[in-house]
Design an enzyme around this catalytic site. Structure first.
Site, PDB file in Angstrom:
ATOM      1  CG  LEU A 208      -2.112  -1.025   1.411  1.00 21.27           C
ATOM      2  CD1 LEU A 208      -2.586  -0.921   2.793  1.00 21.27           C
ATOM      3  CD2 LEU A 208      -3.256  -0.976   0.289  1.00 21.27           C
ATOM      4  CG  HIS A 209       2.295   3.347  -2.978  1.00 16.44           C
ATOM      5  ND1 HIS A 209       1.892   2.078  -3.772  1.00 16.44           N
ATOM      6  CD2 HIS A 209       2.406   4.252  -4.305  1.00 16.44           C
ATOM      7  CE1 HIS A 209       2.021   2.442  -4.916  1.00 16.44           C
ATOM      8  NE2 HIS A 209       2.440   3.696  -5.290  1.00 16.44           N
ATOM      9  NE  ARG A 210      -1.802   3.566  -7.232  1.00 19.17           N
ATOM     10  CZ  ARG A 210      -0.752   4.150  -7.882  1.00 19.17           C
ATOM     11  NH1 ARG A 210      -0.780   5.413  -7.966  1.00 19.17           N
ATOM     12  NH2 ARG A 210      -0.439   3.351  -9.001  1.00 19.17           N
ATOM     13  CG  ASP A 282      -1.829   1.029  -3.128  1.00 18.76           C
ATOM     14  OD1 ASP A 282      -0.780   0.462  -3.558  1.00 18.76           O
ATOM     15  OD2 ASP A 282      -2.087   1.895  -2.097  1.00 18.76           O
TER      16      ASP A 282
END
Length: 365
Positions: A208-210, A282
């Site tokens: 996850l990074h968005r 994501d």
């Protein structure tokens, strides 16, 4: 033919590796083609940058602009200023940019200001989501590029719609898959493989990074807690992105199944993906790799710029709510995955096609 190749972030490194290999092959055949590799420094964590050069046998960059982090505008401006100086000292015939990060757009703009031709690898992809910085980067880069190398016929159509010259739009396939295929037998288990008693198919990979998923601390914690509770009998390996780690800070996290690990090198990460039960992410790029590897992928976004991974691949678009993810994951556990295919020209030879076309363009000019 002098080409300046730009790399700025993890996906860029994976995409330029086979392109450089293809150039070196042509050089060994006596072709008049050289390259200069410029690393903008957009990703500066060792496992997000340096390690990829070492593992994928990419030559050490001729220049590192060392721009590091900042807001979207600050980082983009810093890249432009630094790349302008780079081109002033090292003129070339063609600037080749890949993907959709800030480095891609910034260096394309600077090159065009110098009246240098720009080739965009992975051109024409669109998510339709203008809240994504990457979508802005794609649109701007494609609006000023001279040559377009695409991963799908849909990307070709997107480019034609905005007025790109059809004669300069080339459907070549996916360079990221070139790297995947070239390194399949080199994937290696990370150092924690034995420590956490990992075995093929007994774990899930999570990334996850968005901003929509990680920028708000409370919602990020709720999402992670929901994923942790949703997966009953599998470990969840979560290589935590520096951005996400900074959001969580120093909090004590008590998860039953989620195991936080450092960002992984390419060969370690792809070993995890290849041996995983499923991937929750994501990222757009990972959904390409899971499609070729046949791994179920649940993408926590409302849109994707890679629709082929959904229509014929293993990717399921689940939105950004834990409730939607739970519904889709439950369906998968009950019914399994339907038979999927690999998109056309995702065959490991895209980079060779690109360099052949560039040499042909040079010959005809």
């Amino acid at each position: 033919m002098k080409i300046t190749i730009v790399a700025g972030a993890r996906p860029n490194f994976i995409k330029i590796a086979p392109i450089i290999n293809a150039i070196q092959k042509k050089q060994s055949e006596g072709k008049n083609i050289t390259f200069r590799l410029v690393h903008t420094g957009q990703h500066y964590d060792k496992n997000l940058s340096d390690t990829f050069f070492e593992e994928l046998n990419i030559p050490h960059p001729n220049a590192n602009l060392e721009v590091k982090s900042g807001s979207q505008s600050v980082q983009t401006a810093a890249i432009m200023v630094a790349f302008e100086q780079e081109l002033l000292q090292n003129l070339c015939n063609l600037v080749l940019v890949v993907g959709d990060v800030n480095s891609t757009m910034a260096c394309a703009i600077v090159a065009k200001k110098f009246n240098i031709k720009v080739a965009h690898v992975e051109a024409g992809i669109r998510s339709g989501d203008l809240t994504m910085p990457e979508e802005i980067n794609r649109m701007v880069t494609d609006s000023i590029s001279d040559y377009f190398f695409t991963t799908s016929t849909l990307a070709n159509e997107n480019l034609i719609k905005i007025g790109s010259n059809p004669k300069h739009v080339y459907f070549v396939g996916n360079v990221m898959i070139d790297t995947l295929i070239q390194n399949l037998d080199r994937f290696k288990a990370p150092i924690f493989w034995t420590k956490f008693d990992l075995k093929s198919k007994n774990f899930i990979v999570l990334t996850l990074h968005r901003p929509s998923n990680v920028d708000e601390e409370k919602s990020l914690l709720n999402l992670l807690q929901g994923i942790d509770e949703m997966v009953v009998d599998k470990k969840i390996i979560f290589p935590i992105h520096p951005r996400t780690k900074s959001i969580l800070g120093e909090k004590s996290l008590n998860f039953r199944n989620i195991i936080l690990v450092e960002p992984q090198s390419y060969l370690n990460f792809m070993f995890l993906v290849k041996n995983s039960f499923a991937v929750i992410t994501d990222s757009g790029g990972i959904s390409e790799e899971t499609t070729v590897l046949g791994i179920p992928c649940f993408t926590m976004r409302t849109t994707t710029e890679r629709p082929e991974t959904v229509s014929i691949g293993t990717n399921i678009l689940v939105g950004i709510s834990i409730e939607n993810l739970m519904v889709e994951f439950s369906k998968f556990l009950k019914y399994g995955m339907s038979e999927k295919k690999i998109p056309t020209l995702w065959d490991g030879k895209s980079s060779e096609r690109i360099i052949d076309i560039i040499l042909e363009i040079e010959h005809n000019n």
